[in-house]
Design a protein around this motif. Structure first.
Motif, PDB file in Angstrom:
ATOM      1  N   PHE A 154       0.844  -1.224   0.035  1.00  0.00           N
ATOM      2  CA  PHE A 154       0.087  -0.176  -0.040  1.00  0.00           C
ATOM      3  C   PHE A 154       0.944   1.178   0.010  1.00  0.00           C
ATOM      4  N   CYS A 208      -5.948  -3.685   3.923  1.00  0.00           N
ATOM      5  CA  CYS A 208      -6.570  -3.028   2.837  1.00  0.00           C
ATOM      6  C   CYS A 208      -7.031  -4.037   1.771  1.00  0.00           C
ATOM      7  N   VAL A 213      -9.347   0.681   3.638  1.00  0.00           N
ATOM      8  CA  VAL A 213      -7.993   0.747   4.607  1.00  0.00           C
ATOM      9  C   VAL A 213      -8.656   0.748   6.018  1.00  0.00           C
ATOM     10  N   TRP A 231     -10.029   4.579   0.015  1.00  0.00           N
ATOM     11  CA  TRP A 231      -8.642   5.166  -0.960  1.00  0.00           C
ATOM     12  C   TRP A 231      -9.315   5.630  -2.099  1.00  0.00           C
TER      13      TRP A 231
END
Length: 236
Positions: A154, A208, A213, A231
């Protein structure tokens, strides 16, 4: 005659500590029906432990003692209980109920108007961190997110210009519902517009699925506390 903690007999009709009033001069006097003068603190704790196990059969409690300059203390820590104690009233009600049973083994004389308090021992009841963890386990996690993308991955994919919308958080979080643009990605945190930042958590506290997230920020009284972001990568 056997004490109620070993005989399994119902609670005594003796007035409880929380039901005992102060008189018009501020005097408070209470002697528990299970009080035995000159009893050692260790014996008191053993008797209280047995009694609480009978009186609260669905609860798990740990009893410990402490001796200090001002006297003696017995603390009962609630480790697990079927009741949901997350509300203040529910927690206070259980704390009072447990303390009332502990005070049956003691004696107290007090007058707050004269700054006077004397007791065979001080009784304290706490809701332990283990209780909150057990409650969270029974409830199951809120907003579960499948861990498809590691924290390291991520961090590599996150770009300046991406946006993060905070869709869930502990009550009162000032950024709940807001969408903020990422202005910098560093090794330990990311920076949002407005010069606010978000620390990257430990890998075990991160999940995630490529869109959502989840960052765990649990503490003793709320082990399932977390931040849930959407996100929103920049397009184009």
């Amino acid at each position: 005659m056997a004490d109620s903690e070993t005989s399994g007999a119902p609670a005594s009709s003796h007035r409880l500590y929380s039901e005992t009033p102060y008189d018009e001069r501020g005097n408070f006097h209470y002697v528990g029906d299970l009080y035995q003068p000159s009893e050692t603190l260790g014996v008191i704790a053993e008797r209280i432990t047995r009694h609480l196990a009978v009186h609260f059969p669905d609860a798990k409690l740990a009893v410990r003692t402490e001796t200090f300059a001002g006297g003696r203390k017995v603390t009962a820590e609630i480790l697990d209980m079927a009741d949901d104690l997350s509300g203040r009233d529910a927690a206070n009600s259980v704390i009072v109920a447990v303390r009332d049973q502990m005070e049956r083994f003691g004696a107290t004389d007090a007058n707050p108007l004269q700054d006077y308090f004397a007791a065979s021992f001080y009784a304290e009841v706490k809701i332990g961190g283990a209780y909150w963890a057990a409650l969270a386990a029974r409830r199951g996690p809120r907003n579960p997110v499948e861990a498809k993308l590691s924290l390291a991955a991520f961090r590599k994919r996150l770009r300046v210009g991406d946006a993060m919308r905070l869709v869930d958080a502990p009550a009162g979080h000032r950024a709940l519902g807001t969408t903020r643009t990422v202005t910098a990605v560093r090794s330990k945190d990311l920076i949002f517009e407005g010069r606010s930042y978000l620390d990257f958590p430990r890998a075990s506290a991160f999940a995630c699925d490529g869109r959502l997230v989840r960052i765990a920020i649990g503490r003793d009284h709320d082990p399932d506390a977390h931040l849930l972001y959407e996100w929103l990568p920049q397009t184009g």
